[in-house]
Design a protein around this motif. Structure first.
Motif, PDB file in Angstrom:
ATOM      1  N   GLU A   1       0.829  -1.203   0.000  1.00 41.32           N
ATOM      2  CA  GLU A   1       0.000   0.000   0.000  1.00 41.32           C
ATOM      3  C   GLU A   1       0.869   1.261   0.000  1.00 41.32           C
ATOM      4  O   GLU A   1       0.602   2.224  -0.728  1.00 41.32           O
TER       5      GLU A   1
ATOM      6  N   ALA B   1       3.496  -2.538  -7.649  1.00 43.39           N
ATOM      7  CA  ALA B   1       3.749  -2.770  -6.228  1.00 43.39           C
ATOM      8  C   ALA B   1       3.961  -4.257  -5.959  1.00 43.39           C
ATOM      9  O   ALA B   1       4.864  -4.632  -5.188  1.00 43.39           O
TER      10      ALA B   1
ATOM     11  N   SER C   1      -4.845   2.689 -11.280  1.00 45.19           N
ATOM     12  CA  SER C   1      -4.898   1.933 -10.037  1.00 45.19           C
ATOM     13  C   SER C   1      -4.455   0.495 -10.260  1.00 45.19           C
ATOM     14  O   SER C   1      -3.707  -0.084  -9.451  1.00 45.19           O
TER      15      SER C   1
ATOM     16  N   LYS D   1       2.538   1.872  -3.373  1.00 43.00           N
ATOM     17  CA  LYS D   1       1.626   2.534  -4.319  1.00 43.00           C
ATOM     18  C   LYS D   1       1.498   4.023  -4.018  1.00 43.00           C
ATOM     19  O   LYS D   1       1.495   4.855  -4.926  1.00 43.00           O
ATOM     20  N   LYS D   2       1.413   4.350  -2.725  1.00 44.30           N
ATOM     21  CA  LYS D   2       1.310   5.765  -2.357  1.00 44.30           C
ATOM     22  C   LYS D   2       2.555   6.532  -2.797  1.00 44.30           C
ATOM     23  O   LYS D   2       2.460   7.659  -3.289  1.00 44.30           O
TER      24      LYS D   2
ATOM     25  N   LEU E   1      -0.683   0.445 -10.737  1.00 43.96           N
ATOM     26  CA  LEU E   1      -0.009   0.630  -9.455  1.00 43.96           C
ATOM     27  C   LEU E   1       0.018  -0.670  -8.659  1.00 43.96           C
ATOM     28  O   LEU E   1       1.043  -1.018  -8.057  1.00 43.96           O
ATOM     29  N   ASP E   2      -1.112  -1.391  -8.667  1.00 39.74           N
ATOM     30  CA  ASP E   2      -1.166  -2.678  -7.965  1.00 39.74           C
ATOM     31  C   ASP E   2      -0.142  -3.645  -8.545  1.00 39.74           C
ATOM     32  O   ASP E   2       0.549  -4.362  -7.805  1.00 39.74           O
TER      33      ASP E   2
ATOM     34  N   GLU F   1       2.635   6.868  -6.654  1.00 39.56           N
ATOM     35  CA  GLU F   1       1.568   7.747  -7.126  1.00 39.56           C
ATOM     36  C   GLU F   1       1.888   9.218  -6.881  1.00 39.56           C
ATOM     37  O   GLU F   1       1.617  10.069  -7.729  1.00 39.56           O
TER      38      GLU F   1
END
Length: 357
Positions: free
Chosen positions: A313, A347, A340, A316-317, A343-344, A320
């Motif tokens: 998590e 990660a 999204s 990803k933050k 990003l998943d 982003e």
């Protein structure tokens, strides 16, 4: 009564300040030394503090004695005048000299001892050093650690053996920084125009108390994210360190993603991120081309970007919006905005980059 209440409050705050001054985490506090260098620096600090407190105490006692002894008792009495006392002049000249010598001798001795990096220059038959050497390169706002004898490079998390000297070559790639591991010792500047050298030793007992992980900091104001330019030091017994080195050297090519999502993330990474970030430890690219942290063992690390808890998590933050976490960093705006789903995928791929199973 009001005056008494104020003194009680002041005494309480002074007591709290005294107690808190001795607090500190074992992985971060310079007041809880975890190595030979830190211990010697701590002892010098105690010595200088004792001398200063002693001087203050003596001066305070003399002041109080003089105020009481020689206070004016009536308007007609003049205290005995003392001028030109050779004994007093010799006394207040000799005592400061002795105090300076008491502080200077061990300080100079430790300075020369800690500056001895001669083992770094002694080559064996293989052209390498028997001593463990780490080349530290500081950049805005991350750290690179190169092990020249072992032929591996990592970033943001340095791995070292305990109970032996580790020698460092320190330099910077952009602006002046400063390498500091508070619990272990230091600090020393990293400059762009020259290489600074020193050594540290990591105590195994203190390392166990700290959970095998120490925090390092940049101790030189270098930009808007200076306070966030952290790194971690993972300490291992020598045999486990050798295993880590062997695991890193075994990585000859980028790790292959196992799931479909991770494979998508690897493809995205290879199309954008690979230009700055290597995923193999034997990074032969010149320093100028290594513009981002090496991510070979990213999945084994304890933090994301040196400051965030290690989780998908937070990965990803960070990807982003890195500017929100480290203002002024060089990653902002270097790649297209990811969806999204992308990003998943990225990660998941990064969290799977592990060298130790």
């Amino acid at each position: 009564m009001k005056m008494l209440a104020k003194w009680r409050l002041l005494s309480l705050f002074a007591l709290i300040a005294l107690v808190l001054s001795g607090c500190g985490k074992p992985y971060l506090s310079a007041l809880r030394p975890a190595g030979e260098v830190a211990q010697s620096q701590y002892e010098l600090m105690l010595l200088s503090t004792a001398i200063m407190v002693g001087v203050i105490a003596v001066v305070t006692i003399i002041f109080i004695y003089v105020v009481i002894k020689f206070r004016r008792k009536n308007d007609n009495e003049i205290p005995k005048q003392v001028e030109g006392s050779h004994k007093l002049e010799i006394l207040w000249t000799v005592i400061p000299i002795l105090l300076l010598l008491i502080l200077a001798v061990p300080t100079v001795a430790q300075t020369f001892k800690l500056a001895d990096v001669s083992p770094m220059d002694k080559k064996n038959a293989d052209g390498k050093t028997d001593a463990l050497v780490v080349n530290v390169r500081a950049s805005l706002y991350w750290w690179e650690f190169e092990y020249p004898n072992e032929g591996i490079i990592t970033s943001q998390e340095m791995v070292v053996p305990t109970d032996e000297k580790v020698y460092f070559n320190l330099k910077a790639s952009d602006v002046k920084h400063s390498f500091w591991i508070p619990a272990i010792g230091g600090k020393m500047d990293t400059n762009t125009e020259n290489v600074n050298k020193f050594w540290l030793e990591f105590d195994s007992k203190a390392a166990d108390e700290a959970g095998g992980l120490f925090y390092g900091k940049c101790a030189e104001l270098c930009g808007p994210s200076h306070a966030l330019m952290d790194f971690k030091v993972k300490t291992l017994p020598r045999d486990e360190f050798d295993q880590w080195v062997a695991s890193m050297k075994a990585v000859k090519e980028p790790a292959k993603a196992e799931t479909a999502s991770a494979q998508q993330g690897q493809e995205i990474f290879n199309n954008s991120c690979i230009g700055c970030h290597a995923v193999t430890p034997a990074n032969t690219a010149p320093e100028a081309a290594r513009v981002g942290p090496n991510l070979t063992n990213f999945g084994d690390r304890s933090r994301v970007a040196g400051i965030l808890d290690h989780s998908a998590e937070n990965v990803k933050k960070w990807i982003e919006d890195p500017e929100a976490y480290k203002p002024g960093n060089k990653m902002t705006g270097k790649y297209p905005q990811l969806s999204s789903e992308e990003l998943d995928a990225v990660a998941e791929y990064l969290m799977g980059l592990k060298v130790q199973k």
